[in-house]
Design a protein around this motif. Structure first.
Motif, PDB file in Angstrom:
ATOM      1  N   UNK A  99       0.589  -1.204  -0.027  1.00  0.00           N
ATOM      2  CA  UNK A  99      -0.079   0.158   0.101  1.00  0.00           C
ATOM      3  C   UNK A  99       0.914   1.167  -0.005  1.00  0.00           C
ATOM      4  N   UNK A 100       0.490   2.236  -0.563  1.00  0.00           N
ATOM      5  CA  UNK A 100       0.963   3.440  -0.953  1.00  0.00           C
ATOM      6  C   UNK A 100       0.055   4.613  -0.560  1.00  0.00           C
ATOM      7  N   UNK A 101       0.847   5.934  -0.015  1.00  0.00           N
ATOM      8  CA  UNK A 101       0.302   7.138   0.075  1.00  0.00           C
ATOM      9  C   UNK A 101       0.992   8.257  -0.238  1.00  0.00           C
ATOM     10  N   UNK A 102       0.666   8.813  -1.500  1.00  0.00           N
ATOM     11  CA  UNK A 102       1.569   9.843  -2.232  1.00  0.00           C
ATOM     12  C   UNK A 102       0.893  11.100  -1.682  1.00  0.00           C
ATOM     13  N   UNK A 103       1.716  12.031  -0.711  1.00  0.00           N
ATOM     14  CA  UNK A 103       1.404  13.242  -0.630  1.00  0.00           C
ATOM     15  C   UNK A 103      -0.070  13.487   0.135  1.00  0.00           C
ATOM     16  N   UNK A 104      -0.460  12.437   0.915  1.00  0.00           N
ATOM     17  CA  UNK A 104      -1.698  12.557   1.554  1.00  0.00           C
ATOM     18  C   UNK A 104      -1.708  12.343   3.030  1.00  0.00           C
ATOM     19  N   UNK A 105      -0.875  11.939   3.560  1.00  0.00           N
ATOM     20  CA  UNK A 105      -0.546  11.669   5.067  1.00  0.00           C
ATOM     21  C   UNK A 105      -1.334  12.943   5.858  1.00  0.00           C
ATOM     22  N   UNK A 106      -0.673  14.084   5.493  1.00  0.00           N
ATOM     23  CA  UNK A 106      -0.983  15.441   6.167  1.00  0.00           C
ATOM     24  C   UNK A 106      -2.599  15.725   5.976  1.00  0.00           C
TER      25      UNK A 106
END
Length: 255
Positions: A99-106
Motif C-alpha cells: 500500500x502507498x500514500x503519496x502526498x496525503x498523510x497530512x
C-alpha cells in the motif's frame, strides 16, 4: 479547503506530483504478485504509474473526494477505484500486497490511524510506503508562498495542517506508532521547469487548497502586495524549481 476539483489539482499540484510518482515508487520493493493499493489517490497520479508498471488487474485505489474518484476512474477505467477514507479502508485484513500514500498523510484526519489501516489491509511482510512534501523544512512547493505570507501577515497560518507530519523524522515516527516494523526513511527531489514567474504564480489564483483559502480572505490590494513580493524572489527568465519530499517505508506484521 482541500483540493476538491481534479482540474484545479492538475494545474496547481499535478505539475509536481506527476514527476514525483515514478521516483517515489522506485523507493519501494514492490511484490511480484498481489493487489497494490493507492491510498488517497486523488485524480490517479500514482495509480497511473502502478497500472503502467504492473497492470490494471493488480491495482486498486481509494480517495474521499467524489471528483477525484470520478477523474481517476476516467483515467484508469480498468482499475478498482473506490470512494472512502484512509482511516476506514474498504478492504479486508491482509488482502493487499503493498500500500502507498503519496502526498496525503497530512490530509488524513487521523494520520496514525490511516497508516495503521494501510498496515491492516497489507499482508504480513508487505510494504507500506508514504511520502510528504517537506513543508516543515521549507522545501515544498508552497514554501516560498508561505514564507512571503509570514513576512507580510505574521500568524496568518497558525495551525496550518501542511506542516503537520512533514518535518524530518515525522513519517518514521508515525510509522512506528502505527505498528510498522523495519521502517526505512529518506528524501527525494523533483525539479520542475518554469517558463516565468507568471507561470509559477498562476495556479495560486485557483480557489482551492490552503493557499486558495488564504487568498480568498484577502483584499485585491493584499493579494497584489503578496504577488509583488514573491516576484522579487524569482528570476525574470525561465528557471527550475526543485522541491523535496520525505519518504518512509515499513513492513506490515502478522496479526
Amino acid at each position: 479547503m482541500a483540493f476538491g476539483n481534479a482540474d484545479s489539482y492538475a494545474r496547481f499540484m499535478g505539475r509536481f506530483s506527476e514527476p514525483l510518482a515514478p521516483a517515489f515508487l522506485d523507493t519501494v520493493r514492490t511484490p511480484a504478485d498481489g493487489l497494490l493499493l493507492d491510498v488517497g489517490c486523488g485524480p490517479g497520479v500514482l495509480t497511473d504509474v502502478l497500472v503502467q508498471r504492473y497492470g490494471a488487474d493488480r491495482v486498486a485505489a481509494v480517495d474521499p473526494t467524489p471528483d477525484f474518484v470520478a477523474a481517476a476512474r476516467r483515467r484508469l477505467p480498468e482499475a478498482d477505484v473506490r470512494q472512502g477514507i484512509a482511516e476506514e479502508l474498504p478492504w479486508e485484513t491482509d488482502t493487499v500486497a503493498a500500500s502507498y500514500a503519496q502526498l496525503v498523510v497530512h490530509f488524513m484526519s487521523d494520520p496514525r490511524r490511516g497508516i495503521a489501516e494501510m498496515a491492516r489491509v497489507t499482508r504480513p511482510g508487505g510494504p507500506v510506503a508514504a511520502c510528504v512534501w517537506d513543508h516543515g523544512g521549507g522545501r515544498g512547493p508552497l514554501s516560498a508562498f508561505w514564507s512571503a505570507v509570514d513576512e507580510l501577515d505574521l500568524g496568518a497560518r497558525d495551525g496550518d495542517r501542511l506542516s503537520m507530519g512533514s518535518r524530518e523524522g515525522d513519517l518514521p515516527r508515525l510509522f512506528g506508532d502505527a505498528g510498522l516494523v523495519d521502517v526505512e526513511h529518506g528524501q527525494l527531489a523533483v525539479t520542475v521547469p518554469m517558463a516565468s514567474f507568471d507561470e509559477w504564480w498562476a495556479p495560486f489564483e485557483e480557489p482551492a487548497g490552503s493557499a486558495g483559502d488564504y487568498l480568498a480572505t484577502r483584499t485585491p490590494q493584499q493579494r497584489a502586495e503578496l504577488r509583488d513580493l514573491l516576484r522579487t524572489r524569482f528570476p525574470d527568465e525561465p528557471f527550475d524549481l526543485t522541491v523535496w519530499v520525505w519518504t518512509a517505508t515499513g513492513r506490515s506484521t502478522s496479526r
